[in-house]
Design a protein around this motif. Structure first.
Motif, PDB file in Angstrom:
ATOM      1  N   UNK A   1       8.585 -35.210  35.576  1.00 30.30           N
ATOM      2  CA  UNK A   1       7.367 -34.560  34.992  1.00 30.30           C
ATOM      3  C   UNK A   1       6.991 -35.225  33.620  1.00 30.30           C
ATOM      4  N   UNK A   2       8.277 -35.785  33.065  1.00 27.59           N
ATOM      5  CA  UNK A   2       7.842 -36.300  31.904  1.00 27.59           C
ATOM      6  C   UNK A   2       8.523 -37.784  31.680  1.00 27.59           C
TER       7      UNK A   2
ATOM      8  N   UNK B   1       5.158 -38.146  27.373  1.00 24.70           N
ATOM      9  CA  UNK B   1       3.978 -37.846  27.858  1.00 24.70           C
ATOM     10  C   UNK B   1       4.209 -37.176  29.399  1.00 24.70           C
ATOM     11  N   UNK B   2       3.196 -36.478  29.761  1.00 18.67           N
ATOM     12  CA  UNK B   2       3.457 -35.640  31.158  1.00 18.67           C
ATOM     13  C   UNK B   2       2.641 -36.345  32.043  1.00 18.67           C
TER      14      UNK B   2
ATOM     15  N   UNK C   1      11.777 -44.234  29.823  1.00 18.35           N
ATOM     16  CA  UNK C   1      12.772 -43.273  30.614  1.00 18.35           C
ATOM     17  C   UNK C   1      11.908 -42.315  31.346  1.00 18.35           C
ATOM     18  N   UNK C   2      12.372 -41.851  32.440  1.00 20.47           N
ATOM     19  CA  UNK C   2      11.806 -40.844  33.303  1.00 20.47           C
ATOM     20  C   UNK C   2      12.747 -39.829  33.534  1.00 20.47           C
TER      21      UNK C   2
ATOM     22  N   UNK D   1      17.204 -33.515  27.048  1.00 16.62           N
ATOM     23  CA  UNK D   1      16.920 -32.307  26.238  1.00 16.62           C
ATOM     24  C   UNK D   1      15.838 -32.422  25.674  1.00 16.62           C
ATOM     25  N   UNK D   2      14.813 -31.346  26.324  1.00 20.51           N
ATOM     26  CA  UNK D   2      13.236 -31.409  25.638  1.00 20.51           C
ATOM     27  C   UNK D   2      13.331 -31.134  24.158  1.00 20.51           C
ATOM     28  N   UNK D   3      14.260 -30.420  23.574  1.00 19.82           N
ATOM     29  CA  UNK D   3      14.202 -30.122  22.018  1.00 19.82           C
ATOM     30  C   UNK D   3      14.400 -31.314  21.297  1.00 19.82           C
TER      31      UNK D   3
END
Length: 161
Positions: free
Chosen positions: A71-72, A160-161, A65-66, A118-120
């Motif tokens: 960016x991630x 990953x970035x 998934x992007x 959600x990054x968390x």
């Protein structure tokens, strides 16, 4: 025909009925045994699949998934069908040691989309029969077989970035 002959016929009917009942019960027991054997075989297959995921890390089931920002790059790695998420081997809690959030989302892809956005979110555990999406915030370090193996799946998020 005498009265004794009539009584003898009644006894023969009783014996025949008992024999039919016995055969029906034997057939029911046989069918139950076949059904139980099928369940055992399915459970063994799920356990084998879970073991393969623990050994190989489940990389074959990763879904790339992007994020919208680009960016991630995140993937979700299945810990196996019929698994529940755990912090580590010693984790016997039902909620990531009290750190998870539960949402009602269906289908499972919606749960995954929420986690991806959600990054968390570190992964999720999905229970299909309840449309239960358990959002994880601690690292998922282990998975355990579920008591209801056809209902659960644990997926770990890797970015990953």
């Amino acid at each position: 025909m005498t009265e004794a002959d009539v009584e003898g016929l009644g006894g023969a009917r009783d014996v025949a009925e008992r024999s039919r009942t016995c055969h029906r019960r034997a057939a029911q027991i046989g069918a139950g045994a076949v059904g139980l054997l099928g369940i055992v075989c399915i459970a063994a297959a799920l356990m084998r699949q879970n073991f393969k995921h623990q050994v190989k890390g489940g990389e074959n089931d990763a879904v790339a998934l992007e994020s919208a920002s680009g960016t991630r790059n995140c993937t979700f790695v299945s810990m196996g069908l019929g698994t529940t998420c755990k912090v580590n081997r010693q984790d016997d809690t039902f909620d990531g040691e009290g750190t998870t959030n539960v949402k009602t989302l269906a289908p499972q892809a919606e749960c995954q989309n929420w986690c991806a956005a959600h990054a968390s979110c570190t992964g999720y555990e999905y229970r299909s029969t309840e449309m239960r999406c358990e959002i994880w915030h601690l690292a998922i370090g282990y998975s355990k077989p579920a008591q209801h193996p056809f209902e659960f799946e644990c997926k770990r998020k890797k970015c990953s970035r």
